[in-house]
Scaffold this active site. Structure first.
Site, short mmCIF file in Angstrom:
data_model
loop_
_atom_site.label_atom_id
_atom_site.label_comp_id
_atom_site.label_asym_id
_atom_site.label_seq_id
_atom_site.Cartn_x
_atom_site.Cartn_y
_atom_site.Cartn_z
N ASP A 145 12.39 52.74 -53.31
CA ASP A 145 12.88 53.65 -52.40
C ASP A 145 13.82 54.78 -52.75
O ASP A 145 14.99 54.31 -51.39
CB ASP A 145 11.07 54.13 -51.28
CG ASP A 145 11.01 55.24 -51.18
OD1 ASP A 145 10.53 55.95 -52.56
OD2 ASP A 145 10.42 55.08 -49.98
N HIS A 163 8.53 64.73 -45.11
CA HIS A 163 8.57 63.19 -44.58
C HIS A 163 7.63 63.24 -43.33
O HIS A 163 8.05 63.84 -41.90
CB HIS A 163 9.50 61.95 -44.52
CG HIS A 163 9.74 62.01 -45.92
ND1 HIS A 163 11.18 62.22 -46.29
CD2 HIS A 163 9.23 61.73 -46.82
CE1 HIS A 163 11.64 61.81 -47.85
NE2 HIS A 163 10.39 60.61 -48.08
N HIS A 214 6.18 62.72 -52.25
CA HIS A 214 6.71 62.40 -50.93
C HIS A 214 6.22 62.74 -50.18
O HIS A 214 5.71 64.03 -50.18
CB HIS A 214 7.74 62.61 -51.28
CG HIS A 214 8.84 61.36 -52.54
ND1 HIS A 214 9.54 59.98 -51.54
CD2 HIS A 214 8.77 61.44 -53.39
CE1 HIS A 214 10.36 60.09 -52.57
NE2 HIS A 214 9.49 60.12 -53.95
N GLY A 215 5.87 61.72 -49.02
CA GLY A 215 6.12 62.86 -47.74
C GLY A 215 4.26 62.16 -47.13
O GLY A 215 3.77 63.83 -46.37
N SER A 243 1.92 60.89 -45.79
CA SER A 243 1.30 61.10 -43.64
C SER A 243 0.98 62.64 -43.70
O SER A 243 2.29 63.27 -43.21
CB SER A 243 2.14 60.72 -42.68
OG SER A 243 2.43 59.28 -43.63
N ASN A 269 3.42 59.12 -52.02
CA ASN A 269 4.35 57.95 -51.09
C ASN A 269 3.04 57.96 -50.24
O ASN A 269 3.33 58.94 -49.70
CB ASN A 269 5.32 58.48 -50.81
CG ASN A 269 6.63 58.08 -52.42
OD1 ASN A 269 5.56 57.12 -53.73
ND2 ASN A 269 7.26 57.71 -52.64
N THR A 324 4.77 56.80 -43.31
CA THR A 324 4.42 56.49 -41.74
C THR A 324 2.92 56.44 -40.83
O THR A 324 3.06 55.60 -39.69
CB THR A 324 4.51 58.67 -40.83
OG1 THR A 324 6.14 58.89 -41.64
CG2 THR A 324 4.93 58.09 -39.76
O1 G3H Z 1 8.88 57.50 -49.98
C1 G3H Z 1 8.44 57.66 -48.94
C2 G3H Z 1 7.68 58.51 -48.69
O2 G3H Z 1 7.11 59.43 -48.73
C3 G3H Z 1 6.78 58.33 -47.15
O3 G3H Z 1 6.50 59.42 -46.31
O4 G3H Z 1 6.31 59.27 -44.69
O5 G3H Z 1 5.39 61.27 -45.10
O6 G3H Z 1 3.93 59.01 -45.24
P1 G3H Z 1 5.60 59.78 -44.87
ZN ZN Z 2 9.93 60.37 -49.42
#
Ligand code: G3H
Ligand code: ZN
Length: 285
Positions: free
Chosen positions: A80, A182, A210-211, A213, A232, A235
């Site tokens: 990643d 994120h 991404h992000g 969570s 993805n 968090t």
């Molecule tokens: O690359 C990792 C992710 O984009 C995780 O995002 O921490 O918001 O779940 P997150």
């Molecule tokens: Zn990410």
């Protein structure tokens, strides 16, 4: 391996589900992720950021992955947010079959140049590569701010640039910025679905969110219906890990790691299972 990974993304695209990509930095997180995937018969991506793989060990990640897939072959190890060619070469040479080159902090021209260099190298080694265009705010932690006070329009992926970017670089998939960020914020992210639709139409590429969570099940489902193929999550796993560990250690005077870490793995599994079901990735192997 690249061909096999492309076939899996195609299957997700055609059948209308998204591959869950879950980050790990310890073995009990990994155990929890794999337990959930096996239980729900879901193909799964296990990811390490630069920090996570430095902690776990780059070669150790590959060795453990190879051991896991002997028993459960529906797993892909993914690197990643890799930000330099040097790091990318290191992980590919160590045996990662899938990588994310993140040139989003560079100017468009430099991002194209560096991502193309990364894609050429990845493809020469039969490795799948994800590029990134547009900025993704924040880190994988809990934030005190409201996302709407921090996120600016200029970091969102521009659909016409996305088309140019995928054509010039040759990446296999693209991470985009449509209001996602994120971490967990005081408010829920507001995703720009029109932008997502336009990017999918113009690029025709596998798209990555991404992000994950803090995004609602409804927004995940809508994103998938509009062309998101991989999501993805980090968090929410980190929070589940810490809370479970604190609780386990508080409730008993038991210093045997494989007792209290069992609870941690179970807490991770619970989050992963929920997401797999939301992503409609269950029963897809
Ligand atoms: O690359 C990792 C992710 O984009 C995780 O995002 O921490 O918001 O779940 P997150
Ligand atoms: Zn990410």
């Amino acid at each position: 391996m690249r061909g096999k990974i492309i076939r899996l993304y195609k299957k997700a695209d055609k059948k209308g589900f998204a591959l869950g990509a879950f980050n790990f930095s310890t073995n009990e997180i990994l155990k929890g992720i794999i337990f959930a995937a096996k239980k729900l018969k879901a193909p799964i991506i296990i990811s390490t950021s630069e920090g996570e793989r430095n902690f776990f060990g780059c070669e150790e990640s590959v060795a453990v992955y190879n051991a896991i897939r002997k028993k459960y072959p529906h797993v892909i190890l993914h690197a990643d947010h890799t930000k330099s060619f040097k790091e990318l070469k290191k992980i590919i040479d160590a045996g990662y079959p899938s990588v994310h080159f993140d040139g989003s902090k560079l100017s468009f021209r430099h991002n194209v140049r560096e991502t193309k260099r990364a894609a050429d190298y990845a493809h020469s080694k039969n490795v799948f590569i994800e590029g990134e265009l547009g900025g993704i705010t924040g880190g994988s932690t809990t934030h005190k701010e409201r996302l709407k006070d921090v996120l600016t329009e200029d970091i969102l992926t521009k659909p016409e640039q996305a088309k140019e970017f995928v054509e010039l670089t040759g990446v296999d998939s693209l991470a985009i910025s449509i209001g996602n960020a994120h971490g967990i914020w005081k408010d829920k992210p507001k995703l720009d679905f029109e932008r997502l639709k336009d990017i999918k139409k113009r690029t025709g590429k596998f798209l990555v969110l991404h992000g994950g969570s803090g995004i609602s099940a409804k927004d995940f489902r809508k994103s998938i219906s509009l062309g998101i193929n991989k999501i993805n999550i980090n968090t929410e796993l980190r929070v589940a890990y810490a809370h479970s560990l604190l609780k386990s250690l508080n409730k008993r005077e038991d210093y045997t790691p494989y007792h209290y870490l069992k609870d941690v793995s179970a807490a991770i599994s619970k989050v992963v299972e929920e997401k797999i079901i939301i992503f409609k990735a269950d029963k897809k192997i």
